[in-house]
Design a protein around this motif. Structure first.
Motif, PDB file in Angstrom:
ATOM      1  N   ARG A   1      19.625   5.409 -13.188  1.00  0.00           N
ATOM      2  CA  ARG A   1      18.472   6.421 -14.099  1.00  0.00           C
ATOM      3  C   ARG A   1      18.622   5.625 -15.320  1.00  0.00           C
ATOM      4  NH1 ARG A   1      18.481  11.255 -11.334  1.00  0.00           N
ATOM      5  NH2 ARG A   1      17.523  12.427 -13.598  1.00  0.00           N
ATOM      6  N   VAL A   2      17.422   5.511 -15.388  1.00  0.00           N
ATOM      7  CA  VAL A   2      16.385   5.402 -16.652  1.00  0.00           C
ATOM      8  C   VAL A   2      16.553   6.499 -17.581  1.00  0.00           C
ATOM      9  CG1 VAL A   2      14.158   4.924 -17.472  1.00  0.00           C
ATOM     10  CG2 VAL A   2      14.279   4.465 -15.239  1.00  0.00           C
ATOM     11  N   VAL A   3      17.133   6.094 -18.770  1.00  0.00           N
ATOM     12  CA  VAL A   3      17.601   6.868 -19.524  1.00  0.00           C
ATOM     13  C   VAL A   3      16.990   6.363 -21.447  1.00  0.00           C
ATOM     14  CG1 VAL A   3      19.991   6.694 -19.301  1.00  0.00           C
ATOM     15  CG2 VAL A   3      19.526   5.095 -20.267  1.00  0.00           C
ATOM     16  N   LEU A   4      16.176   5.044 -21.096  1.00  0.00           N
ATOM     17  CA  LEU A   4      15.523   4.916 -22.171  1.00  0.00           C
ATOM     18  C   LEU A   4      14.250   3.953 -21.291  1.00  0.00           C
ATOM     19  CD1 LEU A   4      16.203   4.331 -26.119  1.00  0.00           C
ATOM     20  CD2 LEU A   4      14.855   2.307 -24.607  1.00  0.00           C
ATOM     21  N   GLU A   5      12.933   3.993 -22.119  1.00  0.00           N
ATOM     22  CA  GLU A   5      12.409   3.005 -22.265  1.00  0.00           C
ATOM     23  C   GLU A   5      10.991   3.197 -23.068  1.00  0.00           C
ATOM     24  OE1 GLU A   5       9.084   5.083 -19.387  1.00  0.00           O
ATOM     25  OE2 GLU A   5       8.625   2.837 -18.112  1.00  0.00           O
TER      26      GLU A   5
ATOM     27  N   SER B   1       0.636  -1.292   0.105  1.00  0.00           N
ATOM     28  CA  SER B   1      -0.274   0.061   0.011  1.00  0.00           C
ATOM     29  C   SER B   1       1.490   1.115   0.294  1.00  0.00           C
ATOM     30  CB  SER B   1      -0.827  -0.150   1.265  1.00  0.00           C
ATOM     31  OG  SER B   1      -0.107   0.034   2.695  1.00  0.00           O
ATOM     32  N   ASP B   2       1.809   1.439   0.188  1.00  0.00           N
ATOM     33  CA  ASP B   2       3.439   2.308   0.761  1.00  0.00           C
ATOM     34  C   ASP B   2       2.613   2.309  -1.073  1.00  0.00           C
ATOM     35  OD1 ASP B   2       2.818   1.989   3.067  1.00  0.00           O
ATOM     36  OD2 ASP B   2       5.299   0.707   2.939  1.00  0.00           O
ATOM     37  N   SER B   3       3.815   4.122  -1.541  1.00  0.00           N
ATOM     38  CA  SER B   3       4.062   4.451  -2.804  1.00  0.00           C
ATOM     39  C   SER B   3       5.324   3.798  -3.307  1.00  0.00           C
ATOM     40  CB  SER B   3       3.711   6.201  -2.316  1.00  0.00           C
ATOM     41  OG  SER B   3       3.239   7.003  -1.866  1.00  0.00           O
ATOM     42  N   PRO B   4       5.048   3.367  -4.415  1.00  0.00           N
ATOM     43  CA  PRO B   4       5.995   2.918  -5.143  1.00  0.00           C
ATOM     44  C   PRO B   4       7.299   3.428  -4.253  1.00  0.00           C
ATOM     45  CG  PRO B   4       4.814   3.858  -6.868  1.00  0.00           C
ATOM     46  CD  PRO B   4       4.100   3.959  -5.993  1.00  0.00           C
ATOM     47  N   ARG B   5       8.545   2.739  -4.804  1.00  0.00           N
ATOM     48  CA  ARG B   5      10.251   3.605  -5.037  1.00  0.00           C
ATOM     49  C   ARG B   5      10.202   4.396  -6.449  1.00  0.00           C
ATOM     50  NH1 ARG B   5      14.322   2.734  -1.506  1.00  0.00           N
ATOM     51  NH2 ARG B   5      16.117   3.336  -2.819  1.00  0.00           N
ATOM     52  N   PRO B   6      10.144   5.175  -6.561  1.00  0.00           N
ATOM     53  CA  PRO B   6      11.218   6.393  -7.186  1.00  0.00           C
ATOM     54  C   PRO B   6      12.105   5.159  -8.071  1.00  0.00           C
ATOM     55  CG  PRO B   6      10.887   7.550  -5.961  1.00  0.00           C
ATOM     56  CD  PRO B   6      10.800   6.020  -5.208  1.00  0.00           C
ATOM     57  N   LEU B   7      11.850   5.457  -9.607  1.00  0.00           N
ATOM     58  CA  LEU B   7      12.532   5.125 -10.326  1.00  0.00           C
ATOM     59  C   LEU B   7      13.202   6.097 -11.661  1.00  0.00           C
ATOM     60  CD1 LEU B   7      11.372   2.541 -12.879  1.00  0.00           C
ATOM     61  CD2 LEU B   7      12.678   2.047 -11.417  1.00  0.00           C
ATOM     62  N   LEU B   8      14.505   6.405 -10.451  1.00  0.00           N
ATOM     63  CA  LEU B   8      14.972   8.233 -11.268  1.00  0.00           C
ATOM     64  C   LEU B   8      15.263   7.878 -13.022  1.00  0.00           C
ATOM     65  CD1 LEU B   8      17.922   8.235  -8.477  1.00  0.00           C
ATOM     66  CD2 LEU B   8      15.400   9.288  -8.216  1.00  0.00           C
ATOM     67  N   GLY B   9      14.959   9.472 -13.086  1.00  0.00           N
ATOM     68  CA  GLY B   9      15.184   9.826 -14.997  1.00  0.00           C
ATOM     69  C   GLY B   9      14.290   9.346 -15.407  1.00  0.00           C
ATOM     70  N   LEU B  10      12.577   8.745 -14.629  1.00  0.00           N
ATOM     71  CA  LEU B  10      11.656   7.846 -15.539  1.00  0.00           C
ATOM     72  C   LEU B  10      11.149   9.482 -16.539  1.00  0.00           C
ATOM     73  CD1 LEU B  10      11.132   5.924 -15.939  1.00  0.00           C
ATOM     74  CD2 LEU B  10       8.342   6.164 -14.627  1.00  0.00           C
ATOM     75  N   ASP B  11      11.137  10.407 -15.757  1.00  0.00           N
ATOM     76  CA  ASP B  11      10.318  11.560 -16.278  1.00  0.00           C
ATOM     77  C   ASP B  11      10.910  12.277 -17.532  1.00  0.00           C
ATOM     78  OD1 ASP B  11       8.056  11.559 -14.889  1.00  0.00           O
ATOM     79  OD2 ASP B  11       9.179  13.017 -13.551  1.00  0.00           O
ATOM     80  N   SER B  12      12.626  11.848 -18.312  1.00  0.00           N
ATOM     81  CA  SER B  12      12.362  12.318 -19.177  1.00  0.00           C
ATOM     82  C   SER B  12      13.433  11.373 -20.123  1.00  0.00           C
ATOM     83  CB  SER B  12      14.001  13.646 -18.494  1.00  0.00           C
ATOM     84  OG  SER B  12      15.187  12.439 -17.719  1.00  0.00           O
ATOM     85  N   ALA B  13      13.239  10.335 -19.479  1.00  0.00           N
ATOM     86  CA  ALA B  13      14.239   9.198 -20.377  1.00  0.00           C
ATOM     87  C   ALA B  13      13.267   8.795 -21.677  1.00  0.00           C
ATOM     88  CB  ALA B  13      13.461   7.864 -19.614  1.00  0.00           C
ATOM     89  N   ALA B  14      14.402   9.353 -22.325  1.00  0.00           N
ATOM     90  CA  ALA B  14      14.785   8.650 -24.158  1.00  0.00           C
ATOM     91  C   ALA B  14      13.214   7.385 -24.806  1.00  0.00           C
ATOM     92  CB  ALA B  14      15.161   8.297 -24.612  1.00  0.00           C
TER      93      ALA B  14
END
Length: 418
Positions: A115-119, A69-82
């Protein structure tokens, strides 16, 4: 400017431009209608598997693996991933998006230095949908075993029969858990996917996961009855032979040692603790057995979190899920003395704790599944690459679609990263 510098410069430009666009299309834009002709005999294979693998709870009975039920652990860089990048492919620049189409890849996630660089998504996969993992499930089973062992609830020097008396006279009864984790057991299991009478295909029929002409004459009884009937081949004991049923045996041992259903163990010991953002699931056979060998389905991002767990040697934030020595032991091995497959020049592959050692001299290890599922963990470059695919058949089924090409693509991505 060197070719590597030019590649890195090209990648940085690609990443910068691609980040201006949305990471993925909204779920509502991806077709969700059940395709005609999908049934128990067809769902595993192309082209219908592309829809089926992202809708497993509609195809087969499944038990949820809760994410908490807790908030997910963030994946850094996801918002700017290519969304795309350029790689060197057989001496020519190619876009990953085009290669994904060629290789039936439904989802690709690249994490570099945390950091996520591509998704990127294709087919019917979306960020919210789970995808069948096939034998990547085995690696998650191994990580669950690591957690249970860390609490002293299993002893790897004890035998399968010590924990599951029903398996005493089976092909696995006298095998130590250490040998089970490495698939060096003495069972007579046959993993030939193309043979209808192989153990792995008879298991599919016995579980009720596969129907049709290939299952004629096979009683639908489930794994709690099927596995004890698998015989022994003592000459195999001590040598690696790939056998899916061996992972299901380990799951049964974990259930017996803890008194909990396997899916609940994965939830408590792995899924909640990595900060997964979605429930995963696992297919359940006619007897209620959860298919640890290949039945898990999860989102691309949460599979990336599993990759990060392996890369960080069992650590999530300040919490240690299992001993770092578990991963160190996998990474540090120097090839298998009884490797049954052809190995590329300069590579010394091996199998340990339900993971594949690439044997590249850099400590790279992988979780692999048929039809093109992969987690690639490269400690030397601090990289995790996840591919979720729907190859037409277990080992490819289309020109240049196979494990060898997949490994080439992994290397191309790693080389392109600055």
């Amino acid at each position: 400017m060197s070719s590597r510098t030019r590649t890195a410069s090209s990648l940085l430009t690609t990443l910068s431009c691609a980040a201006m666009f949305a990471v993925s299309a909204p779920a509502s834009s991806v077709e969700d209608e059940r395709p005609e002709g999908l049934n128990g005999a067809t769902w595993q294979f192309g082209p219908l598997n592309r829809w089926a693998y992202t809708h497993m709870s509609e195809v087969l009975p499944s038990k949820p693996i809760r994410h908490g039920s807790d908030s997910p652990r963030p994946l850094l860089g996801l918002d700017s991933a290519a969304r795309d990048m350029t790689v060197d492919w057989n001496g020519m620049p190619r876009q990953l998006g085009a290669l994904m189409d060629d290789q039936y890849i439904d989802g690709l996630l690249v994490i570099k230095d945390g950091r996520v660089v591509l998704e990127r998504y294709a087919g019917t996969l979306t960020p919210e949908r789970t995808h069948l993992l096939w034998s990547v499930s085995k690696t998650i089973t191994g990580l669950t075993a690591a957690s249970v062992a860390a609490d002293g609830l299993i002893d790897l020097d004890k035998t399968v029969a010590d924990y599951v008396p029903a398996l005493t006279d089976s092909g696995w009864g006298p095998d130590r858990l250490r040998d089970v984790l490495d698939m060096r057991d003495g069972s007579e299991w046959n993993e030939d996917y193309a043979a209808a009478d192989s153990t792995v295909r008879r298991q599919d029929c016995s579980d009720g996961l596969l129907t049709g002409p290939d299952c004629e004459g096979v009683a639908v009884i489930g794994n709690y009855l099927f596995l004890p009937a698998v015989g022994r081949m003592p000459g195999r004991q001590g040598s690696f032979v790939y056998k899916s049923g061996t992972t299901d045996v380990m799951a049964w041992v974990l259930e017996a040692a803890t008194g909990k259903r396997f899916a609940d163990l994965v939830s408590e010991r792995i899924w909640k603790r990595i900060g997964a953002e979605q429930d995963a699931g696992i297919t359940v056979d006619t007897g209620g057995f959860t298919l640890a060998s290949g039945g898990m389905h999860a989102t691309l991002r949460d599979v990336g979190r599993v990759g990060q767990l392996i890369l960080h040697r069992g650590t999530v934030g300040e919490e240690q899920l299992f001993a770092p020595a578990w991963v160190d032991d996998i990474i540090s091995r120097d090839g298998s003395r009884s490797w049954p497959y052809q190995a590329a020049a300069g590579f010394k592959p091996y199998y340990r704790s339900f993971m594949w050692g690439v044997g590249d001299g850099r400590g790279s290890i992988q979780a692999r599944g048929v039809h093109g599922q992969l987690i690639h963990v490269a400690p030397e470059t601090n990289t995790v690459i996840v591919m979720l695919s729907s190859w037409p058949d277990a080992e490819g089924g289309a020109p240049q679609v196979n494990e060898s090409t997949q490994q080439q693509l992994v290397r191309a991505i790693e080389t392109a990263l600055p």
